[in-house]
Design an enzyme around this catalytic site. Structure first.
Site, short mmCIF file in Angstrom:
data_model
loop_
_atom_site.label_atom_id
_atom_site.label_comp_id
_atom_site.label_asym_id
_atom_site.label_seq_id
_atom_site.Cartn_x
_atom_site.Cartn_y
_atom_site.Cartn_z
N TYR A 1 0.81 -1.21 0.00
CA TYR A 1 0.00 0.00 0.00
C TYR A 1 0.85 1.27 0.00
CZ TYR A 1 -4.57 -2.21 0.64
OH TYR A 1 -5.73 -2.92 0.47
N LYS B 1 3.84 -13.72 6.20
CA LYS B 1 4.02 -14.81 5.23
C LYS B 1 5.53 -15.00 5.04
CE LYS B 1 2.03 -17.77 2.30
NZ LYS B 1 1.17 -18.88 2.75
N ASP C 1 -2.38 -16.96 6.25
CA ASP C 1 -3.49 -17.79 5.83
C ASP C 1 -3.96 -18.68 6.98
OD1 ASP C 1 -0.87 -18.64 5.24
OD2 ASP C 1 -1.58 -20.29 4.01
N ASP D 1 -5.37 -4.74 6.45
CA ASP D 1 -6.58 -4.27 5.80
C ASP D 1 -7.57 -5.42 5.63
OD1 ASP D 1 -8.24 -2.39 4.55
OD2 ASP D 1 -7.46 -2.87 2.57
#
Length: 359
Positions: free
Chosen positions: A124, A190, A223, A247
């Site tokens: 972002y 991640k 995840d 987000d």
């Protein structure tokens, strides 16, 4: 002494929600000096600037503000007022509590988590190279020299995550946990795939955690975190994440507690703190006295705590929870069916909260 606060009504349904929130904040007995300023679509249409310099200066001068939702045009017009605020005031920490209140229909009644999202880095940050441009071609050529071939029809976004940005957002999560009696901080990432960006975030989080031995720390792959949030949400407390994951998980958390109409938000930085609902301006409902003001009212609760007014904050939150639990004087989205004729409007919900505080 009264707290001087910048008050931005916003546009669409923003002014109705802001007025309801203004009234319940006044009813807490906390003294305010409101510095009303304009921003958003209405201001853009009237004067050609969605965020006047005097509004920005007001927030800088006062150090704290509360804002009704503002509209961001899709595909044209002007940049998001929220993004502008975050950049101009370095509002690096986005705090979004997601708490299920009794009386709200949800399959996750145990949910009581706080999302702490980094606001300034990650994908972002907006470092992008459009497909077919000379800049894109030059970057692809440089990447190929480093052994990373990118297709010539690809758009490219760059994901910067720094030690500086990671350290201050993780510290803010731990400070929030300490100040609000939270037991645990979970860092989401991640790092198993993106070893030099998410891996750096995790490395910094583990190091910072050592400075807070009174708060439990763990990490989760993003995840896996999403899976566990909907299977055993009671195991999570404060969750700190880079920008993009934050987000996404913020909206997941809002869905778990009944929707964005119940999800407050705070953007806290080095120069100021801005409090706002996480939802948009819902312009199709403008002027109808219909939309649920809970999210902005709960953002007001966050503001009171930020100002050190914990007693007022606790009274206001308890009153909001009480009205929702009774289920009588609530907006249509909090009723068993959305066409329930007993639903009240935005202003009447505020009346009920004020009445509940005075019981």
């Amino acid at each position: 002494m009264a707290h001087r606060v910048t008050f931005i009504p916003g546009d669409g349904t923003g002014p109705e929600l802001a007025e309801a929130t203004h009234r319940v904040l006044e009813a807490t007995g906390v003294e305010f000096e409101w510095d009303r300023r304009e921003a958003g679509l209405d201001e853009y249409e009237a004067h050609g600037n969605p965020f006047p310099d005097e509004t920005l200066q007001s927030i800088k001068d006062n150090g704290v503000g509360i804002k009704g939702p503002t509209t961001t045009p899709v595909g044209s017009g002007f940049r998001s007022v929220n993004v502008l605020l975050r950049k101009e005031l370095d509002l690096y920490s986005c705090i979004r509590p997601c708490k299920a209140y009794e009386g709200v229909r949800t399959r996750f009644p145990e949910t009581d988590i706080v999302i702490v999202r980094e606001n300034t880095e990650d994908l972002y940050a907006g470092i992008e190279f459009e497909r077919g441009t000379p800049e894109n071609e030059e970057l692809r050529a440089d990447l190929e020299k480093l052994g990373a071939k990118v297709r010539d029809d690809a758009g490219i976004s760059i994901k910067p995550i720094s030690v500086f940005g990671s350290e201050r957002i993780v510290r803010s999560a731990f400070h929030y946990a300490q100040e609000n009696g939270r037991r645990k901080v979970t860092a989401a990432h991640k790092a198993n795939i993106m070893k030099f960006s998410d891996g750096l975030f995790l490395e910094v989080a583990r190091r910072v955690a050592q400075d807070f031995p009174d708060v439990e720390f763990e990490d989760r792959i993003i995840d896996n975190l999403c899976n566990q949030l909907v299977s055993r949400p009671e195991e999570y407390d404060v969750i700190v994440l880079p920008n993009l994951y934050g987000d996404i998980v913020s909206d997941l958390g809002a869905g778990m507690i009944g929707g964005l109409g119940l999800a407050p938000g705070a953007n806290v930085g080095t120069q100021a703190a801005m409090f706002e609902a996480t939802h948009g301006s819902a312009p199709k409902y403008k002027g109808q006295n219909k939309v649920n003001p809970t999210a902005l009212m709960l953002s007001g609760v966050l503001m009171l705590r930020h100002l050190g007014e914990r007693e007022g904050a606790d009274r206001l939150e308890a009153a909001i929870a009480g009205v929702i639990k009774k289920g009588e004087k609530v907006t249509y989205d909090l009723k068993p069916t959305r066409d329930d004729p007993t639903a009240v409007g935005t202003s009447q919900f505020a009346d009920a909260v004020i009445e509940e505080m005075n019981v």
